[in-house]
Design a protein around this motif. Structure first.
Motif, PDB file in Angstrom:
ATOM      1  N   GLU A 132      34.073  41.488  45.380  1.00 38.64           N
ATOM      2  CA  GLU A 132      35.399  40.980  45.717  1.00 38.64           C
ATOM      3  C   GLU A 132      35.562  39.541  45.245  1.00 38.64           C
ATOM      4  O   GLU A 132      36.619  39.161  44.727  1.00 38.64           O
ATOM      5  N   ALA A 133      34.508  38.735  45.419  1.00 36.82           N
ATOM      6  CA  ALA A 133      34.565  37.351  44.944  1.00 36.82           C
ATOM      7  C   ALA A 133      34.730  37.309  43.428  1.00 36.82           C
ATOM      8  O   ALA A 133      35.466  36.475  42.892  1.00 36.82           O
ATOM      9  N   GLN A 134      34.057  38.230  42.734  1.00 39.18           N
ATOM     10  CA  GLN A 134      34.173  38.289  41.279  1.00 39.18           C
ATOM     11  C   GLN A 134      35.584  38.677  40.863  1.00 39.18           C
ATOM     12  O   GLN A 134      36.148  38.111  39.918  1.00 39.18           O
ATOM     13  N   ARG A 135      36.172  39.639  41.588  1.00 36.56           N
ATOM     14  CA  ARG A 135      37.551  40.040  41.274  1.00 36.56           C
ATOM     15  C   ARG A 135      38.524  38.897  41.522  1.00 36.56           C
ATOM     16  O   ARG A 135      39.446  38.664  40.734  1.00 36.56           O
ATOM     17  N   ARG A 136      38.326  38.181  42.642  1.00 36.64           N
ATOM     18  CA  ARG A 136      39.209  37.048  42.929  1.00 36.64           C
ATOM     19  C   ARG A 136      39.086  35.975  41.864  1.00 36.64           C
ATOM     20  O   ARG A 136      40.082  35.380  41.440  1.00 36.64           O
TER      21      ARG A 136
END
Length: 327
Positions: A132-136
């Protein structure tokens, strides 16, 4: 070196369970016909501290996050019949905390022993949080790049209309793009805090450093709690660049003894910045109200839902603007 035979009887069930628990793997089994689930100690912990190792299947389904419940239930039932390995992830919502769990095993007869189907749970919360952090991050980078290209396009078009020669156009764009590059570095590297915000003091000091070579002409007084959204740094860079350019042409940086004081404070939900040039005599504010720079300044502040005011005095120029802190 003494070798340990992991196939020997010394490798007890308790030792095996302790080992896989240390790796974040929990054991469980379920009886499809009876709709019951049996959980080991770690599995009960995964599900929010269940008080009994045998639970009705419905009790677990109730704890699955509503966003995942229907699909997880379908995959759960499918795993009882479909042969071959399976794995499906879902969120558990319990006690205000969200945990990602991956159910893994072998479907069909391969995972059965009597009326029970054996499987494992793996806590995959950290993996999903990292994804999720990578997507953000990817989304944020795409958004900031889109903003940069939009700003670059607008600057190029506006400068082309104003420039009298190609040399003028190149010089204008080179100067502005250099400051945008400085601002982008601040927004995309070490100056960003854990909430994706950048210290306004860092942005201001970096952009004014070239005008204050002896360290005496510029004072920046902006507290550390005055931060701006990372994707608005380019707007602030345009504003500060324009004010500094005017100061270098007509104001504090163009006249002996000229000084610049910049301060900013939080004012409720807004940021109030004051740009004050002292020790200089100005007959008009820089390039005048109709000039390219002044129009760019006004348009940039307006695009941030802000307000700007200029005032001349016998000692210099004061520019004040306020913008929403979230802008």
């Amino acid at each position: 070196m003494t070798m340990y035979d992991v196939t020997s009887d010394d490798w007890s069930l308790d030792g095996f369970v302790r080992t896989i628990h240390q790796g974040g793997v929990a054991l469980w089994s379920w009886a499809p016909a009876e709709k019951r689930v049996q959980l080991d100690a770690l599995a009960r912990q995964f599900w929010g501290g269940l008080d009994s190792d045998v639970q009705p299947l419905s009790a677990l389904f109730r704890r699955i996050d509503a966003r995942d419940r229907e699909e997880a239930a379908a995959r759960w039932w499918q795993s009882a019949e479909a042969p071959g390995p399976y794995a499906f992830d879902f969120r558990i919502a319990h006690g205000g905390e969200e945990r990602w769990i991956s159910a893994r095993g072998v479907g069909g007869d391969g995972g059965r022993q009597g009326g029970w189907v054996r499987a494992i749970f793996v806590d995959t919360t950290q993996e999903h949080q990292a994804e999720e952090a990578q997507r953000r991050l990817a989304s944020e980078m795409a958004h900031r790049l889109a903003n940069l290209f939009a700003v670059a396009g607008a600057l190029t078009a506006a400068a082309a209309r104003e420039a009298e020669t190609v040399s003028d156009l190149v010089g204008e764009l080179r100067s502005r793009f250099a400051d945008l590059h400085t601002a982008a570095n601040l927004a995309m590297r070490g100056a960003v805090d854990s909430k994706g915000r950048v210290g306004l003091a860092d942005v201001t000091a970096a952009l004014l450093a070239a005008y204050d070579r002896d360290g005496a002409a510029v004072t920046v007084d902006i507290p550390g709690d005055v931060t701006i959204e990372g994707d608005t740094v380019t707007n602030y860079a345009l504003i500060i660049h324009e004010l500094a350019t005017n100061a270098a042409k007509y104001g504090a940086f163009a006249q002996p003894g000229g000084r610049l004081d910049v301060d900013a404070r939080r004012d409720g939900e807004r940021i109030a910045l004051c740009w004050q040039e002292k020790g200089c005599v100005l007959s008009e504010a820089g390039d005048g109200p109709a000039g390219f720079g002044s129009r760019l300044l006004d348009q940039t502040v307006a695009s941030m839902d802000g307000a700007l005011a200029r005032s001349l005095s016998a000692d210099g120029l004061t520019v004040r603007f306020t913008v929403p802190s979230a802008a």
